[in-house]
Design an enzyme around this catalytic site. Structure first.
Site, PDB file in Angstrom:
ATOM      1  N   ASP A  35      30.858  -0.820  -9.939  1.00 22.17           N
ATOM      2  CA  ASP A  35      32.037  -0.506  -9.139  1.00 22.17           C
ATOM      3  C   ASP A  35      33.210  -1.404  -9.518  1.00 22.17           C
ATOM      4  OD1 ASP A  35      30.558   1.384  -7.706  1.00 22.17           O
ATOM      5  OD2 ASP A  35      29.809  -0.144  -6.346  1.00 22.17           O
ATOM      6  N   LYS A  74      22.772   8.300 -11.036  1.00 24.78           N
ATOM      7  CA  LYS A  74      23.171   7.242 -11.955  1.00 24.78           C
ATOM      8  C   LYS A  74      22.096   7.028 -13.021  1.00 24.78           C
ATOM      9  CE  LYS A  74      26.343   3.910 -12.353  1.00 24.78           C
ATOM     10  NZ  LYS A  74      27.752   3.939 -11.952  1.00 24.78           N
ATOM     11  N   GLU A 117      25.119  -1.528  -7.705  1.00 23.39           N
ATOM     12  CA  GLU A 117      25.821  -0.274  -7.395  1.00 23.39           C
ATOM     13  C   GLU A 117      26.061  -0.141  -5.896  1.00 23.39           C
ATOM     14  OE1 GLU A 117      27.498   3.313  -8.869  1.00 23.39           O
ATOM     15  OE2 GLU A 117      26.532   1.692  -9.971  1.00 23.39           O
ATOM     16  N   ASP A 118      27.298   0.184  -5.538  1.00 22.59           N
ATOM     17  CA  ASP A 118      27.638   0.566  -4.160  1.00 22.59           C
ATOM     18  C   ASP A 118      27.213  -0.486  -3.131  1.00 22.59           C
ATOM     19  OD1 ASP A 118      28.682   2.820  -5.267  1.00 22.59           O
ATOM     20  OD2 ASP A 118      27.048   4.144  -4.692  1.00 22.59           O
ATOM     21  N   ASN A 139      39.305   8.700  -4.595  1.00 24.85           N
ATOM     22  CA  ASN A 139      38.525   9.932  -4.726  1.00 24.85           C
ATOM     23  C   ASN A 139      37.857  10.246  -3.396  1.00 24.85           C
ATOM     24  OD1 ASN A 139      37.633  12.076  -6.246  1.00 24.85           O
ATOM     25  ND2 ASN A 139      36.537  10.836  -7.743  1.00 24.85           N
ATOM     26  N   GLY A 183      40.246  -4.737  -3.781  1.00 25.86           N
ATOM     27  CA  GLY A 183      38.833  -4.934  -3.510  1.00 25.86           C
ATOM     28  C   GLY A 183      38.074  -5.152  -4.800  1.00 25.86           C
ATOM     29  N   ALA A 184      36.829  -4.681  -4.846  1.00 27.72           N
ATOM     30  CA  ALA A 184      35.978  -4.914  -6.012  1.00 27.72           C
ATOM     31  C   ALA A 184      36.590  -4.340  -7.279  1.00 27.72           C
ATOM     32  CB  ALA A 184      34.597  -4.314  -5.766  1.00 27.72           C
ATOM     33  N   ALA A 185      36.993  -3.064  -7.239  1.00 29.57           N
ATOM     34  CA  ALA A 185      37.531  -2.427  -8.439  1.00 29.57           C
ATOM     35  C   ALA A 185      38.888  -3.007  -8.809  1.00 29.57           C
ATOM     36  CB  ALA A 185      37.636  -0.920  -8.226  1.00 29.57           C
ATOM     37  N   TYR A 224      -4.898   0.957 -22.439  1.00 29.16           N
ATOM     38  CA  TYR A 224      -5.391   0.282 -21.240  1.00 29.16           C
ATOM     39  C   TYR A 224      -6.556  -0.609 -21.657  1.00 29.16           C
ATOM     40  CZ  TYR A 224      -6.049  -0.268 -16.217  1.00 29.16           C
ATOM     41  OH  TYR A 224      -6.152  -0.790 -14.956  1.00 29.16           O
TER      42      TYR A 224
END
Length: 483
Positions: free
Chosen positions: A237, A169, A211-212, A363, A271-273, A114
């Site tokens: 994803d 995650k 994510e998501d 899932n 979709g996305a995947a 510092y």
């Protein structure tokens, strides 16, 4: 497909009951009769008239837990005093903490870490901003960014409720890749505001894992951030799923003796995947793919407002097949599902080609019961941990970001994604590979290392091919350098 007891519903019931020769056995039998898996029995207290017993068990769901309580209360003299849930206990106070990497043992350490010594490092970075990747946590830190709109199979549950997933995650990043990751849950769903916010916090991070975030906003957010930032942007994803699917398919095709260039592939879910899977499979050499949405096959003669569906329409299904998913499966070599549970039967799988491959990845309920699929397909994979061949993104993102950070990568492309998939597939040896083992365990420590090495090689090769100099070769003040 009926749920089975598992560790995500692991409970301990504290039960008071009269002392007797058969007290514990009667209680255990009662719990077991509900279908729960009893894992431990502990007598906490015992007198000549009363005893307290802890029964640990795995249940199916919350309704099953309630059934267990009610059945125990029916045992003469027995009372459930308390039920503790191991999953909630694990999350108390969150799953992450911050610890310093350096010891501050005395005043000299403090003056270097510092003030006043830290000012010298600040000025060095001000003079050469790229050295932040060497002299700050940017070197090894990733932001896990979400708005909580597409969390697991739970949907739009908001940023606060998304935090346990983002913490998990981050823990996986550290456990498997040695990467310091931190959740960034944003209280906005506005695309432009998310982009502005991520750009504003980017100086602290060496990469961003989106994510998501619900589609189609996730596509635009990733595209813009990739164009406007000089650090790798990765939407797990999309691309994490695509990587592991490609890795598993590489090995599954070896098991059945078929070539990616020759097989007919049916993808349920665009979709996305699904979109990312189709793009990556094509980049790897697949030529015969048909994508299916909820209304049937994606075809070139139908205009789509969604640019990603339009891309699929223009680049797949060359024969213009326009039937249903069930009809499209006839004669197909590979089925990849990233859509919804229980939309297919074993009979549908029976119409596929000989030595078919089925990846039913919805899932927690796959598109087709894995046991039914296995009656007709040569190789079956799911997204679940209680069946062989789990397609799990944790095989990809820790090693991927480890390599990106080590290589000081400023972006990410299909070559990196393909190299990651090939590296994952390569960790399963010829002697190990079979219909029940096409993908390594998520706990295999060699996976992240292999992926990181492959990513570093690709990034460095691309840098050399472009004539770009190796990053940050200039000397730091007083000759400070890399370890």
């Amino acid at each position: 497909m009926a749920a089975i007891p598992g560790p995500s519903y692991s409970i301990t019931l504290r039960i008071g009951a009269p002392t007797g020769p058969h007290t514990t056995t009667d209680i255990v039998a009662t719990v077991g009769a509900t279908g729960a898996a009893v894992t431990a029995v502990d007598v906490v207290e015992s007198t000549d008239t009363q005893m307290v017993v802890d029964i640990s068990a795995n249940a199916r769901d919350e309704a099953h837990v309630q059934e267990i309580r009610e059945r125990i209360d029916e045992v003469d003299g027995a009372t459930v005093r308390h039920v503790s849930d191991a999953t909630f206990l694990l999350h108390l106070g969150g799953k992450l903490e911050v610890r310093p990497k350096v010891n501050l043992r005395h005043r000299d350490d403090l003056s270097r870490a510092y003030t006043p010594g830290v000012a010298r490092v600040c000025l060095a970075i001000a003079d050469r901003p790229e050295d932040a990747r060497r002299l700050t946590i940017k070197r090894n830190t990733v932001a896990v960014v979400t708005d909580g709109t597409a969390v697991l199979g739970l949907g739009d549950i908001g940023p606060e409720a998304s935090m346990p997933v983002m913490e998990g995650k981050a823990a996986l990043f550290k456990q498997f890749g040695g990467v310091d990751a931190w959740p960034v849950a944003l209280d906005t769903t506005d695309t432009e505001e998310i982009i502005r916010t991520v750009k504003a916090i980017a100086p602290a991070y060496g990469g961003v894992n989106l994510e998501d975030i619900s589609a189609p906003r996730c596509f635009e957010i990733e595209r813009r951030l990739r164009a406007e930032l000089d650090i790798p942007i990765f939407h797990d994803d999309q691309h994490g799923t695509a990587i592991v699917v490609l890795a598993a398919l590489i090995n599954a095709l070896k098991v059945v003796g078929k070539s990616l260039a020759d097989v007919k592939i049916v993808v349920s879910g665009v979709g996305a995947a699904g979109s990312a899977i189709i793009r990556l499979l094509q980049a790897q050499g697949a030529s015969d793919i048909i994508g299916f949405g909820s209304r049937g096959a994606i075809t070139a003669d139908h205009g789509y407002e969604d640019e990603h569906r339009q891309w699929i329409a223009e680049n797949t299904n060359a024969d213009g097949f326009s039937g249903t998913l069930q009809e499209g499966l006839a004669g197909a070599d590979v089925f990849i599902g990233v859509s919804a549970g229980n939309i297919l039967t074993g009979g549908d799988i029976a119409t596929m080609a000989e030595e078919a491959i089925v990846f039913a990845l919805a899932n927690p309920t796959p598109e087709v019961d894995p046991l039914d699929a296995a009656q007709h397909a040569a190789v079956v994979a799911t997204g679940r941990s209680d069946y062989p061949n789990q397609i799990n993104n944790v095989l990809a993102f820790p090693g991927l970001f480890r390599g990106l950070l080590d290589a000081r990568a400023r972006s990410i492309n299909d070559q990196v994604l393909r190299a990651t998939a090939v590296a994952i597939a390569g960790t399963v040896s010829d002697s190990e590979r079979n219909a029940s083992f096409i993908i390594p365990s998520v706990f295999d420590p060699s996976v992240a290392k292999a992926v990181a090495r492959a990513v570093v090689e690709v990034v460095r090769a691309e840098r050399e091919a472009s004539g770009e100099p190796a990053p940050f070769t200039g000397a730091l003040p007083l000759g400070a350098g890399e370890e």
